[in-house]
Design a protein around this motif. Structure first.
Motif, PDB file in Angstrom:
ATOM      1  N   GLU A   1      -1.194 -37.487 -12.028  1.00 38.70           N
ATOM      2  CA  GLU A   1      -1.561 -37.027 -13.367  1.00 38.70           C
ATOM      3  C   GLU A   1      -1.559 -35.505 -13.356  1.00 38.70           C
ATOM      4  O   GLU A   1      -2.143 -34.878 -12.478  1.00 38.70           O
ATOM      5  N   CYS A   2      -0.864 -34.898 -14.336  1.00 36.41           N
ATOM      6  CA  CYS A   2      -0.787 -33.439 -14.385  1.00 36.41           C
ATOM      7  C   CYS A   2      -1.991 -32.888 -15.151  1.00 36.41           C
ATOM      8  O   CYS A   2      -2.783 -33.639 -15.722  1.00 36.41           O
ATOM      9  N   SER A   3      -2.103 -31.542 -15.171  1.00 33.48           N
ATOM     10  CA  SER A   3      -3.235 -30.902 -15.850  1.00 33.48           C
ATOM     11  C   SER A   3      -3.231 -31.156 -17.351  1.00 33.48           C
ATOM     12  O   SER A   3      -4.242 -30.971 -18.024  1.00 33.48           O
ATOM     13  N   LEU A   4      -2.055 -31.557 -17.878  1.00 32.96           N
ATOM     14  CA  LEU A   4      -1.970 -31.816 -19.316  1.00 32.96           C
ATOM     15  C   LEU A   4      -2.345 -33.259 -19.645  1.00 32.96           C
ATOM     16  O   LEU A   4      -2.321 -33.668 -20.796  1.00 32.96           O
ATOM     17  N   GLY A   5      -2.669 -34.030 -18.583  1.00 34.94           N
ATOM     18  CA  GLY A   5      -3.108 -35.395 -18.808  1.00 34.94           C
ATOM     19  C   GLY A   5      -1.993 -36.418 -18.875  1.00 34.94           C
ATOM     20  O   GLY A   5      -2.233 -37.573 -19.226  1.00 34.94           O
ATOM     21  N   HIS A   6      -0.741 -36.028 -18.534  1.00 36.82           N
ATOM     22  CA  HIS A   6       0.349 -37.015 -18.509  1.00 36.82           C
ATOM     23  C   HIS A   6       0.374 -37.715 -17.162  1.00 36.82           C
ATOM     24  O   HIS A   6      -0.137 -37.197 -16.179  1.00 36.82           O
ATOM     25  N   ARG A   7       1.042 -38.842 -17.148  1.00 40.29           N
ATOM     26  CA  ARG A   7       1.305 -39.540 -15.909  1.00 40.29           C
ATOM     27  C   ARG A   7       2.766 -39.290 -15.535  1.00 40.29           C
ATOM     28  O   ARG A   7       3.655 -39.476 -16.360  1.00 40.29           O
ATOM     29  N   HIS A   8       3.007 -38.801 -14.299  1.00 42.28           N
ATOM     30  CA  HIS A   8       4.372 -38.473 -13.877  1.00 42.28           C
ATOM     31  C   HIS A   8       4.708 -39.122 -12.547  1.00 42.28           C
ATOM     32  O   HIS A   8       3.831 -39.326 -11.713  1.00 42.28           O
ATOM     33  N   TRP A   9       5.994 -39.350 -12.363  1.00 44.10           N
ATOM     34  CA  TRP A   9       6.479 -39.887 -11.094  1.00 44.10           C
ATOM     35  C   TRP A   9       6.833 -38.715 -10.165  1.00 44.10           C
ATOM     36  O   TRP A   9       7.528 -37.794 -10.577  1.00 44.10           O
TER      37      TRP A   9
ATOM     38  N   ASP B   1       6.551 -26.411 -15.589  1.00 46.69           N
ATOM     39  CA  ASP B   1       5.340 -26.573 -14.790  1.00 46.69           C
ATOM     40  C   ASP B   1       4.183 -27.031 -15.663  1.00 46.69           C
ATOM     41  O   ASP B   1       3.753 -26.313 -16.565  1.00 46.69           O
ATOM     42  N   HIS B   2       3.690 -28.229 -15.394  1.00 47.90           N
ATOM     43  CA  HIS B   2       2.584 -28.782 -16.182  1.00 47.90           C
ATOM     44  C   HIS B   2       1.230 -28.497 -15.551  1.00 47.90           C
ATOM     45  O   HIS B   2       0.203 -28.893 -16.071  1.00 47.90           O
ATOM     46  N   GLY B   3       1.217 -27.836 -14.383  1.00 50.94           N
ATOM     47  CA  GLY B   3      -0.033 -27.664 -13.642  1.00 50.94           C
ATOM     48  C   GLY B   3      -0.292 -28.915 -12.827  1.00 50.94           C
ATOM     49  O   GLY B   3      -0.563 -29.980 -13.383  1.00 50.94           O
TER      50      GLY B   3
END
Ligand code: ZN
Length: 298
Positions: free
Chosen positions: A15-23, A100-102
């Motif tokens: 989970e990135c700092s923006l609250g998304h779920r990423h692979w 970069d999402h953090g």
């Protein structure tokens, strides 16, 4: 994603700092391969994503999770080879864009096709892999991450050009060049090749140069030779375009810079030449800019 035989350690959700779920535990990387169409417009290589995949059925870049030991460039080329049959020796990287999402980033490698590509679905994640005209990208349901980056990427499809005033840069370095101008020119062309291969961080470009906000550029580098340095053109490094001035070196530099597509830099300390370069849309930097980039350890 990686094939089982060289599965990296990057597979997994974060989970990135923006609250998304990423692979991709260490982020992800993708390849934006592009080439010119016969009419001069651009087309890009897209993957139609398998239905079962994240954002299945959308169109995006060949890419996937990076391994912890892997550079973004290596990761993007590996994924493009695995998923789309792209031969890494048939593309030339021009730039790197970091979204970069953090805590997680998607790194896009922009690369132009320099040889015939035979793209095809070669992994289980692609329904199809096709060249698609840039003008018609709006017709497709795009992967949301790619759609968001596309305005920046589209502006970055033209590589950075760097034109080196060889005589002027040579003259700025008191290394005995006056005793052997051809030898000194050859050494400088080797430095130019180092710049072309290693590239330049976006942060090292002059502020007044209008360009896309890329993290890294691998520029097209050309060296203009004149006078007694001309014989260096017989053995140029293959990463550098050599332009031999028939007469005035300055005239050749201006004429060469004029036909290049921006963004473009000219490396010279010559005041009059710097002014003439500005007239053709090029930004001038001093010899130190080049020498600092190629002399510092990487
Ligand atoms: Zn995110």
């Amino acid at each position: 994603m990686s094939h089982p035989d060289h599965r990296g350690d990057g597979d997994g959700w974060v989970e990135c700092s923006l609250g998304h779920r990423h692979w991709g535990r260490f982020g992800a990387a993708g390849l934006l391969a592009h080439r010119a169409r016969p009419d001069g417009s651009a087309e890009v290589l897209l993957q139609h994503r398998a239905e079962w995949s994240h954002h299945g059925g959308t169109w995006g870049l060949l890419g996937g999770a990076r391994a912890s030991h892997e550079s973004p460039l290596a990761g993007a080329l590996r994924e493009a080879a695995e998923e789309g049959g792209v031969d890494p020796t048939h593309v030339h990287p021009d730039g790197q864009y970091d979204d970069d999402h953090g805590g997680w980033a998607y790194v896009t490698i922009l690369a132009r096709a320099v040889d015939h590509l035979d793209p095809r679905p070669t992994g289980g994640e692609s329904i199809d892999v096709v060249w698609w005209p840039v003008d018609r990208l709006g017709d497709l349901p795009l992967h949301p991450g790619f759609a968001e980056s596309w305005p920046v990427l589209r502006d970055a499809l033209t590589p950075l050009s760097v034109v080196v005033d060889v005589a002027n840069v040579m003259g700025s370095r008191p290394d005995g060049w006056w005793r052997d101008r051809a030898g000194a020119a050859q050494r400088l062309l080797t430095s130019c090749a180092t710049l072309a291969r290693g590239g330049v961080p976006g942060s090292a470009l002059p502020e007044q140069l209008p360009r896309a906000p890329l993290a890294h550029w691998w520029p097209h580098v050309s060296g203009v030779l004149e006078g007694a340095a001309r014989s260096a053109a017989q053995h140029p490094p293959d990463a550098v375009e050599v332009v031999v001035a028939p007469g005035s070196g300055d005239d050749a530099i201006v004429a060469h810079a004029a036909v290049l597509t921006p963004p473009k830099l000219v490396v010279t300390a010559d005041r009059e030449l710097r002014r003439r370069c500005a007239d053709v849309g090029a930004v001038a930097v001093g010899p130190r800019w080049l020498l600092d980039l190629v002399e510092q350890p990487r």
